[in-house]
Write a protein that holds these residues in place. Structure first.
Motif, short mmCIF file in Angstrom:
data_model
loop_
_atom_site.label_atom_id
_atom_site.label_comp_id
_atom_site.label_asym_id
_atom_site.label_seq_id
_atom_site.Cartn_x
_atom_site.Cartn_y
_atom_site.Cartn_z
N ILE A 117 1.03 -69.22 -15.16
CA ILE A 117 2.15 -69.67 -16.00
C ILE A 117 1.96 -69.23 -17.44
CG2 ILE A 117 3.39 -71.69 -16.86
CD1 ILE A 117 2.52 -73.12 -14.25
N GLU A 118 0.73 -69.35 -17.93
CA GLU A 118 0.44 -68.99 -19.32
C GLU A 118 0.72 -67.51 -19.60
OE1 GLU A 118 -3.12 -72.00 -20.68
OE2 GLU A 118 -3.63 -70.44 -19.21
N LEU A 169 8.25 -68.32 -19.32
CA LEU A 169 7.93 -69.68 -18.91
C LEU A 169 7.15 -70.42 -20.00
CD1 LEU A 169 6.83 -69.35 -15.16
CD2 LEU A 169 9.10 -69.75 -16.12
N GLN A 170 7.25 -71.74 -19.94
CA GLN A 170 6.45 -72.61 -20.78
C GLN A 170 5.56 -73.47 -19.88
OE1 GLN A 170 8.93 -74.40 -24.19
NE2 GLN A 170 10.45 -73.98 -22.62
N VAL A 206 0.30 -79.99 -14.30
CA VAL A 206 0.61 -78.58 -14.53
C VAL A 206 2.08 -78.39 -14.15
CG1 VAL A 206 0.13 -76.19 -13.90
CG2 VAL A 206 -1.75 -77.83 -14.05
N ASP A 207 2.93 -78.23 -15.16
CA ASP A 207 4.36 -78.07 -14.96
C ASP A 207 4.80 -76.73 -15.52
OD1 ASP A 207 4.23 -80.71 -14.11
OD2 ASP A 207 4.94 -81.52 -16.01
N ALA A 208 5.68 -76.05 -14.79
CA ALA A 208 6.26 -74.80 -15.26
C ALA A 208 7.68 -75.05 -15.71
CB ALA A 208 6.23 -73.75 -14.15
N ARG A 234 -4.21 -74.28 -9.86
CA ARG A 234 -4.58 -72.87 -9.79
C ARG A 234 -3.52 -71.96 -10.40
NH1 ARG A 234 -8.81 -72.56 -6.08
NH2 ARG A 234 -8.53 -70.30 -5.85
N GLN A 235 -2.31 -72.52 -10.59
CA GLN A 235 -1.21 -71.72 -11.14
C GLN A 235 -1.17 -71.74 -12.68
OE1 GLN A 235 0.49 -69.94 -9.17
NE2 GLN A 235 0.72 -70.92 -7.18
#
Length: 524
Positions: A270-271, A276-277, A498-500, A265-266
């Motif tokens: 993040i995008e 952030l990448q 899904v990694d930040a 959901r994050q």
């Protein structure tokens, strides 16, 4: 035939992979990469801080019991065999090559000049010690992984021969997992029954510094690592932050550089963040309900089938993953070469049939079960969706939540606490290992230690008796169909990575297994 080379395989060199796996893997390379991330080499330096989502259960590959351990273990240990990030095809690791000289003899050539973090040599004797410990020591939780190894023979300083009790073409990839992680025999006093739970000494890119329970696992660069230019940072600090939203804030605020496996959901959030990448892509990580089929009403297959059929997986993915993922109809995603249509048909959404099974079992009035889970926000939300959906067939209960390692240990270990564990299967490089570990009678992850249906064990063995991918897929499909037909566990959905990442991170690459390795990550 030699099974490995000292480079990434090309498409033409992977003839045993089905077209859809290859296309999914190589098309997914773009998704698995990090948007806008440079991959040029840079000098090692700085402190890489990771927001880790679980405390380890152990830092000894043989004794741990949580799939979340791998992300820690990869830092301190190398494996005999490595794998390609995009396809999971086997690649050289501490073994430079391997060959089946006959169906029950596997010969490994070992990398020369490698030492453990304590200065002791990595050689054939060390490999024999590790493999014998993994398959025979009372403390080992991974005996099932290497059950087909009958004898380990040292042929010379850098050659080992494995004599097998049965053909096992899956063994090279099995040795890219826990069973192939090499600990220094000297670190346990050359005693296979001594545990290295909190004192890991391997050959990995980082050497162990400290572990403060529930807070941090720390390592420092191994300057003598055999991979050139690896690692690319001086220190590694893995801060235990179970809540994904908190982990994301740690990266936003500059307190960490990477937060992995945060909530799907994050992704959109993040995008939108300029500092952030996003690292994003499909994985083998399956959200599922583990069932202890030796307890109470779950002993009745009809009850388990009713629960299987009561889950609306499309609604689940929307509610718990914001639509980022796919419904799971077995323990693999649809793109995987071992996907089975027959097995998937066992896992449908049919409330009428589910209610009929409950009525047939004499439990039309419903049942109460002891559910176990984890306390982070995303896990609590998943629990609420499960209870809401199962409630439609009269399956009730409440969740007792606790940290991942502790809760999993109480459920799968000797305590056997709980009827249902809402957790995940984090995947293994070879699907035969996934199936064996989930459903074999003696497996740690088969909480009730119940026998799988007749023909299951033979199907697993058949899958390991051939190198032909189509024949392997057929055998694995039989095994999965039997497990799903008996509703031994209930798969729910496939998780996407899904990694930040901080904008300072470069070179980091997620992988199809869904268990990050940090050896390539550097800081600008």
């Amino acid at each position: 035939m030699t099974e490995s080379q000292n480079r990434r395989p090309t498409l033409a060199e992977l003839p045993q992979l089905r077209r859809r796996q290859v296309l999914a893997g190589f098309a997914g390379v773009g998704a698995l990469a990090v948007a806008g991330m440079p991959f040029a080499a840079s000098a090692a330096g700085g402190a890489l801080r990771i927001a880790a989502n679980a405390n380890p259960s152990s830092l000894d590959p043989a004794t741990g019991g949580a799939g979340s351990d791998h992300v820690f273990l990869y830092n301190f240990y190398d494996t005999l065999v490595d794998w390609d990030y995009a396809t999971l095809a086997p690649l050289p690791g501490l073994a430079t090559s391997w060959e089946f000289t006959d169906p029950q003899t596997l010969v490994f050539q070992l990398r020369e000049g490698v030492t453990f973090h304590d200065g002791s040599p990595f050689d054939a004797e060390a490999v024999k010690f590790n493999l014998d410990r993994n398959r025979t020591a009372n403390l080992s939780n991974i005996k099932k992984d290497v059950a087909n190894i009958a004898e380990v023979i040292v042929d010379g300083p850098h050659q080992v021969t494995l004599k097998l009790s049965a053909p096992d073409t899956a063994l090279p990839l099995i040795l890219s997992d826990r069973a192939g992680m090499m600990i220094a025999p000297s670190s346990v006093g050359n005693d296979p029954e001594t545990r290295a739970d909190r004192a890991p000494i391997g050959t990995g890119p980082f050497s162990f510094v400290s572990w403060t329970d529930g807070e941090k696992v720390a390592g420092k660069a191994n300057p003598d690592h055999w991979r050139e230019g690896i690692p690319r940072v001086d220190t590694l600090d893995m801060h235990i932050i179970p809540d994904g939203a908190t982990a994301l804030r740690a990266v936003q605020s500059g307190q960490a550089e990477i937060a992995y496996q945060i909530s799907e959901r994050q992704k959109t959030l993040i995008e939108k963040m300029p500092n952030l990448q996003l690292a994003f892509g499909p994985t083998l990580y399956v959200y599922q309900m583990y069932l202890n089929s030796a307890r109470g009403p779950l002993q009745d297959e009809r009850v388990r089938k009713a629960m299987m059929l009561a889950i609306d997986r499309d609604a689940w993915v929307l509610a718990t993953q914001a639509g980022v993922g796919e419904p799971a109809y077995m323990n693999l995603p649809k793109a995987h070469w071992a996907w089975s249509e027959k097995a998937a048909k066992q896992v449908t959404y049919d409330l009428d049939r589910a209610k009929a099974y409950m009525k047939e079992a004499g439990l039309e009035g419903g049942i109460d079960l002891d559910f176990r889970g984890y306390p982070d926000q995303a896990s609590v939300q998943r629990a609420e969706v499960v209870l809401e959906q199962l409630g439609k067939i009269g399956v009730r209960g409440k969740f007792t939540n606790g940290p991942i390692a502790e809760t999993s240990g109480l459920y799968f270990g000797t305590e056997k606490q709980g009827d249902v564990l809402l957790s995940a299967w984090t995947g293994r490089p070879d699907p035969s290992l996934t199936y064996a570990l989930l459903y074999s009678e003696s497996s740690y992850y088969n909480a009730g230690r119940v026998k799988p249906p007749a023909g299951y064990d033979q199907a697993i063995q058949d899958s390991r008796s051939t190198n032909d991918q189509a024949e392997r897929a057929e055998a694995l499909g039989r095994a999965q169909e039997l497990a799903m037909g008996a509703a031994m566990n209930i798969p729910l959905s496939i998780r996407y990575e899904v990694d930040a990442l901080s904008s300072k991170v470069e070179g980091y690459k997620p992988n199809l297994l869904g268990k990050p390795k940090f050896r390539d990550a550097g800081l600008t």
